[in-house]
Write a protein that holds these residues in place. Sequence first.
Motif, PDB file in Angstrom:
ATOM      1  N   ALA A 108       1.753  -7.550  -7.619  1.00  0.00           N
ATOM      2  CA  ALA A 108       0.494  -6.898  -7.233  1.00  0.00           C
ATOM      3  C   ALA A 108       0.533  -5.406  -7.548  1.00  0.00           C
ATOM      4  O   ALA A 108      -0.462  -4.831  -8.015  1.00  0.00           O
ATOM      5  CB  ALA A 108       0.244  -7.115  -5.737  1.00  0.00           C
ATOM      6  N   LEU A 109       1.671  -4.755  -7.294  1.00  0.00           N
ATOM      7  CA  LEU A 109       1.794  -3.325  -7.589  1.00  0.00           C
ATOM      8  C   LEU A 109       1.663  -3.053  -9.081  1.00  0.00           C
ATOM      9  O   LEU A 109       1.033  -2.067  -9.497  1.00  0.00           O
ATOM     10  CB  LEU A 109       3.136  -2.805  -7.070  1.00  0.00           C
ATOM     11  CG  LEU A 109       3.460  -1.338  -7.392  1.00  0.00           C
ATOM     12  CD1 LEU A 109       2.414  -0.401  -6.804  1.00  0.00           C
ATOM     13  CD2 LEU A 109       4.859  -0.985  -6.892  1.00  0.00           C
ATOM     14  N   THR A 110       2.238  -3.921  -9.894  1.00  0.00           N
ATOM     15  CA  THR A 110       2.161  -3.748 -11.348  1.00  0.00           C
ATOM     16  C   THR A 110       0.718  -3.745 -11.825  1.00  0.00           C
ATOM     17  O   THR A 110       0.310  -2.895 -12.617  1.00  0.00           O
ATOM     18  CB  THR A 110       2.950  -4.871 -12.053  1.00  0.00           C
ATOM     19  OG1 THR A 110       4.321  -4.802 -11.655  1.00  0.00           O
ATOM     20  CG2 THR A 110       2.841  -4.746 -13.566  1.00  0.00           C
ATOM     21  N   GLU A 111      -0.064  -4.699 -11.346  1.00  0.00           N
ATOM     22  CA  GLU A 111      -1.461  -4.771 -11.763  1.00  0.00           C
ATOM     23  C   GLU A 111      -2.255  -3.581 -11.222  1.00  0.00           C
ATOM     24  O   GLU A 111      -3.067  -2.991 -11.941  1.00  0.00           O
ATOM     25  CB  GLU A 111      -2.084  -6.077 -11.291  1.00  0.00           C
ATOM     26  CG  GLU A 111      -3.508  -6.265 -11.795  1.00  0.00           C
ATOM     27  CD  GLU A 111      -4.057  -7.652 -11.551  1.00  0.00           C
ATOM     28  OE1 GLU A 111      -5.269  -7.859 -11.798  1.00  0.00           O
ATOM     29  OE2 GLU A 111      -3.295  -8.533 -11.110  1.00  0.00           O
TER      30      GLU A 111
ATOM     31  N   LEU B 255      10.564  -1.455  -4.955  1.00  0.00           N
ATOM     32  CA  LEU B 255       9.268  -1.494  -5.638  1.00  0.00           C
ATOM     33  C   LEU B 255       9.044  -0.224  -6.452  1.00  0.00           C
ATOM     34  O   LEU B 255       8.553  -0.276  -7.585  1.00  0.00           O
ATOM     35  CB  LEU B 255       8.151  -1.665  -4.611  1.00  0.00           C
ATOM     36  CG  LEU B 255       8.104  -2.998  -3.856  1.00  0.00           C
ATOM     37  CD1 LEU B 255       7.048  -2.941  -2.768  1.00  0.00           C
ATOM     38  CD2 LEU B 255       7.828  -4.146  -4.808  1.00  0.00           C
ATOM     39  N   VAL B 256       9.397   0.923  -5.884  1.00  0.00           N
ATOM     40  CA  VAL B 256       9.236   2.185  -6.605  1.00  0.00           C
ATOM     41  C   VAL B 256      10.190   2.232  -7.802  1.00  0.00           C
ATOM     42  O   VAL B 256       9.795   2.627  -8.906  1.00  0.00           O
ATOM     43  CB  VAL B 256       9.480   3.373  -5.660  1.00  0.00           C
ATOM     44  CG1 VAL B 256       9.513   4.691  -6.429  1.00  0.00           C
ATOM     45  CG2 VAL B 256       8.395   3.413  -4.585  1.00  0.00           C
ATOM     46  N   ARG B 257      11.428   1.825  -7.594  1.00  0.00           N
ATOM     47  CA  ARG B 257      12.419   1.868  -8.683  1.00  0.00           C
ATOM     48  C   ARG B 257      12.014   0.972  -9.841  1.00  0.00           C
ATOM     49  O   ARG B 257      12.225   1.316 -11.015  1.00  0.00           O
ATOM     50  CB  ARG B 257      13.786   1.436  -8.141  1.00  0.00           C
ATOM     51  CG  ARG B 257      14.884   1.299  -9.205  1.00  0.00           C
ATOM     52  CD  ARG B 257      15.212   2.649  -9.809  1.00  0.00           C
ATOM     53  NE  ARG B 257      16.241   2.538 -10.827  1.00  0.00           N
ATOM     54  CZ  ARG B 257      16.000   2.274 -12.105  1.00  0.00           C
ATOM     55  NH1 ARG B 257      14.735   2.081 -12.508  1.00  0.00           N
ATOM     56  NH2 ARG B 257      16.972   2.201 -12.972  1.00  0.00           N
ATOM     57  N   HIS B 258      11.398  -0.160  -9.543  1.00  0.00           N
ATOM     58  CA  HIS B 258      11.129  -1.145 -10.599  1.00  0.00           C
ATOM     59  C   HIS B 258       9.632  -1.360 -10.833  1.00  0.00           C
ATOM     60  O   HIS B 258       9.234  -2.428 -11.320  1.00  0.00           O
ATOM     61  CB  HIS B 258      11.797  -2.474 -10.235  1.00  0.00           C
ATOM     62  CG  HIS B 258      13.297  -2.403 -10.258  1.00  0.00           C
ATOM     63  ND1 HIS B 258      14.011  -2.293 -11.426  1.00  0.00           N
ATOM     64  CD2 HIS B 258      14.206  -2.388  -9.240  1.00  0.00           C
ATOM     65  CE1 HIS B 258      15.302  -2.236 -11.147  1.00  0.00           C
ATOM     66  NE2 HIS B 258      15.455  -2.282  -9.827  1.00  0.00           N
ATOM     67  N   HIS B 259       8.807  -0.353 -10.536  1.00  0.00           N
ATOM     68  CA  HIS B 259       7.364  -0.575 -10.682  1.00  0.00           C
ATOM     69  C   HIS B 259       6.936  -0.764 -12.128  1.00  0.00           C
ATOM     70  O   HIS B 259       5.840  -1.253 -12.389  1.00  0.00           O
ATOM     71  CB  HIS B 259       6.573   0.567 -10.026  1.00  0.00           C
ATOM     72  CG  HIS B 259       6.669   1.885 -10.741  1.00  0.00           C
ATOM     73  ND1 HIS B 259       7.670   2.799 -10.503  1.00  0.00           N
ATOM     74  CD2 HIS B 259       5.872   2.453 -11.682  1.00  0.00           C
ATOM     75  CE1 HIS B 259       7.488   3.873 -11.251  1.00  0.00           C
ATOM     76  NE2 HIS B 259       6.407   3.686 -11.979  1.00  0.00           N
ATOM     77  N   LEU B 260       7.789  -0.403 -13.085  1.00  0.00           N
ATOM     78  CA  LEU B 260       7.470  -0.627 -14.502  1.00  0.00           C
ATOM     79  C   LEU B 260       8.205  -1.835 -15.089  1.00  0.00           C
ATOM     80  O   LEU B 260       7.980  -2.184 -16.249  1.00  0.00           O
ATOM     81  CB  LEU B 260       7.829   0.625 -15.317  1.00  0.00           C
ATOM     82  CG  LEU B 260       7.021   1.888 -15.009  1.00  0.00           C
ATOM     83  CD1 LEU B 260       7.576   3.064 -15.803  1.00  0.00           C
ATOM     84  CD2 LEU B 260       5.553   1.683 -15.333  1.00  0.00           C
ATOM     85  N   THR B 261       9.074  -2.449 -14.312  1.00  0.00           N
ATOM     86  CA  THR B 261       9.942  -3.498 -14.858  1.00  0.00           C
ATOM     87  C   THR B 261       9.156  -4.695 -15.379  1.00  0.00           C
ATOM     88  O   THR B 261       9.430  -5.197 -16.481  1.00  0.00           O
ATOM     89  CB  THR B 261      10.947  -3.946 -13.788  1.00  0.00           C
ATOM     90  OG1 THR B 261      11.821  -2.847 -13.484  1.00  0.00           O
ATOM     91  CG2 THR B 261      11.777  -5.125 -14.282  1.00  0.00           C
TER      92      THR B 261
ATOM     93  N   LEU C 187       0.821  -1.213   0.000  1.00  0.00           N
ATOM     94  CA  LEU C 187       0.000   0.000   0.000  1.00  0.00           C
ATOM     95  C   LEU C 187       0.853   1.261   0.000  1.00  0.00           C
ATOM     96  O   LEU C 187       0.560   2.227  -0.710  1.00  0.00           O
ATOM     97  CB  LEU C 187      -0.939  -0.018   1.205  1.00  0.00           C
ATOM     98  CG  LEU C 187      -2.028  -1.091   1.165  1.00  0.00           C
ATOM     99  CD1 LEU C 187      -2.692  -1.227   2.527  1.00  0.00           C
ATOM    100  CD2 LEU C 187      -3.064  -0.776   0.096  1.00  0.00           C
ATOM    101  N   VAL C 188       1.918   1.271   0.776  1.00  0.00           N
ATOM    102  CA  VAL C 188       2.786   2.453   0.808  1.00  0.00           C
ATOM    103  C   VAL C 188       3.536   2.605  -0.506  1.00  0.00           C
ATOM    104  O   VAL C 188       3.696   3.717  -1.025  1.00  0.00           O
ATOM    105  CB  VAL C 188       3.755   2.371   2.009  1.00  0.00           C
ATOM    106  CG1 VAL C 188       4.785   3.497   1.947  1.00  0.00           C
ATOM    107  CG2 VAL C 188       2.975   2.439   3.315  1.00  0.00           C
ATOM    108  N   ALA C 189       3.991   1.497  -1.077  1.00  0.00           N
ATOM    109  CA  ALA C 189       4.657   1.575  -2.386  1.00  0.00           C
ATOM    110  C   ALA C 189       3.686   2.067  -3.460  1.00  0.00           C
ATOM    111  O   ALA C 189       4.079   2.828  -4.354  1.00  0.00           O
ATOM    112  CB  ALA C 189       5.222   0.206  -2.771  1.00  0.00           C
ATOM    113  N   ALA C 190       2.434   1.645  -3.378  1.00  0.00           N
ATOM    114  CA  ALA C 190       1.430   2.137  -4.336  1.00  0.00           C
ATOM    115  C   ALA C 190       1.270   3.645  -4.208  1.00  0.00           C
ATOM    116  O   ALA C 190       1.158   4.362  -5.213  1.00  0.00           O
ATOM    117  CB  ALA C 190       0.094   1.435  -4.083  1.00  0.00           C
TER     118      ALA C 190
END
Length: 815
Positions: free
Chosen positions: A542-545, A502-508, A458-461
């Motif tokens: 989960a963050l990617t979706e 997670l923030v650095r690679h949220h598009l990976t 949730l925080v990374a989102a």
Amino acid sequence: MTGTDVQKEAEDSGPSGYAAARLRLLTEETRSGPPRRAALAELTDDWLTGLFSAGAEGLRGASLVAVGGYGRGELSPRSDLDLLLLHDGSDAKAVAALADRLWYPVWDLGLDLDHSVRTPAEARRTAGEDLKVQLGLLDARHIAGDLGLTAGLRTAVLADWRNQAPKRLPELQELCAERAERQGELQYLLEPDLKEARGGLRDATALRAVAASWLADAPREGLADARRRLLDVRDALHLATGRATDRLALQEQDQVAAELGLLDADTLLRQVYEAARLVSYASDVTWREVGRVLRSRAVRPRLRAMLGGGKPTAERSPLAEGVVEQDGEVVLARAARPERDPVLPLRAAAAAAQAGLPLSLHAVRRLAATVRPLPAPWPAEGREQLVTLLGSGRPTIEVWEALEAEGLITQLLPDWERVRCRPQRNAVHLWTVDRHLIETAVRASEFTRRVSRPDLLLVAALLHDIGKGWPGDHSVAGEIIAKDVAARIGFDRHDVTVIATLVRHHLTLIDTATRRDLEDPATVRAVAEAVGSQGTLELLHALTEADALATGPAAWSSWRGSLVADLVKRVSAVFAGDAPDDPEEAAPTAEQERLALEAAATGSPVLALRAQTEPPAGQEPSGDPEPLGVELLIAVPDQPGVLPAVAGVLAMHRLTVRTAELRSLHLPDGVEGSVLLLDWRVAAEYGSLPQAARLRADLVRALDGSLDIAGRLGERDAAYPRRRGVIAPPARVSVHPAASRLATVIEVRSQDAPGLLFRIGRALEDASVRVRSAHVSTLGANAVDAFYVTGPEGAPLPGEEAASVARKLEETLRG
């Protein structure tokens, strides 16, 4: 020339003098904003007064009244004139003649005019039947003639409005809701309607009407300034376009920004969004108060009867420490002490979101005025309340907006200021950066059961795009900011590292799954090295979706989900100690092998074309079946020119390529040769799908050279040229040397267009490179395509040769 001189010229010279004075006023650089609007209204008043006086000589019982925006003295350069010719009904013939003397000069000057001729009784009756007429009359202002007649109408109309408020206000609220449904929310639109969209000038006028009813009032702080800013933008838009338009189109935003002395179009949009957000929030609070008052009025007589005439006491239900529910809102308890309880804003917000209730305006303002800042790092309760708020689903949005309206969000998270109301100039994105972050958290709350650390998800989102307020790659900048924010919130060193990763690679995952060859071990190992652990991979999936779902409908589909799931499965295998399968040994499906064997036996292409509404294998269905388009499987003996031939045939048949995969299949032992397999998703541009037999016949001709695809496409483009809207940025072609050890990866980012893949394929063929595999993805109007190419001998291209191929391909696409 002074304002008095301008008015005197208008009076002395009639219509032509008014036109000249009006033009001079609008081109004065020293006057803009409210002073210019007021001066324009005054100038117009003087001109119309002259027309009225000349035409009403000897006539009694008549007056000229400005209504609507003109009545408020808010004349923009191209505003229409809303006028009411009011009369007592004693001399209808003379009034008709006067109307002609008034309206025709206005029309002769090319000004838009909204006019009516009515008695006071007729005006009141029409207002009672038509809410829009009544709203206009609430701003009635006397211009000329019988002042008593105008004053009498104003008094009567206001009395009618206040007497009928319990009935008319719900009608007005419904009118506002219908308009919002049609026009969208001003604070998120790239080409907003300043007047009609939610949070625009119409809503600001509606709030004035609510205040005039004496039933409820809007939060006044900042509202007048927000209205002024929207009017200033509309003025500049009228001057920039020379048209009476309220639509702030993309191609006019730079000119409007320059007219207002702003840095650029993004600065302009951000100011518009901030004003619209304030109006929208004031509208939410006001309509909530209207509903509360109306419900209270409906219940009060019954309560009085039950209590013997005594005054009822509002019921208060506790929700959390210092937080209670009252009248359908979350308020502070009487014993609450915000100045001693720095966690109280988060606790109240979390309680409100969990209960699905709004935070009261009074409570939020008291918190903003008195609460002390949280210490750094935050106490554990502060972190837990933030996670609870973010995990509350859809109610989080309204509560977050209430905190943000009073500056509490930037007090808690100072880095939020850089993304607040920041526009995203990408048609795929529905929201501003800050709203997208909240939407992502809302989406992520649906996936908290899929991960072992929902708090980190949730925080990374919330933080994944926080770097968009800084120059450079937002993922790189966001990683640095996320580390600082996560540490300040109170996470330990390990958790801070996970959130930053997670923030650095949220598009990976999405980038790799849609643009890289998953059969290549180097691709999977690179993702595993970037992610670092199975737990982080689970969170990143989960963050990617959540990120894609919060972006917009074009950013996610079952097909994209299946690609990401496949990649996650392969990376998980690496973490489990299993090496990725050798790409040469990847087993085809039964249908793929059947088509490949038939192609090898016949020496010609074989294809299967079928609609697909079920998710791919391994992907669980969710909700209603999603139409995934049409799956096109083609097997063709390995030979040069396959990619441009297939792409060209599809373009000829007006089939749009959504995704495309091309790879080489090795046949079973005993079967000679190699077959290329193309697994594509396509959709008809319009009309029905072509028959598979026709596609195959044209493909055979394209491969043997008897079908001139380039000529056919050129003839069609010449006969039906495409309309050009907003000019798209030029194509970019880049080489990714570390993406594969088996091939050179060339990535193309371009505006999607018919025949684009054909042009790319032909350019690669002309460069004498072999396409080992292709991964094509269309996202809205953008195409992002990756091609794994080798030289004729099957080895990756040397660095200089790869760069040369990329340059030539870029020149081809820009030509």
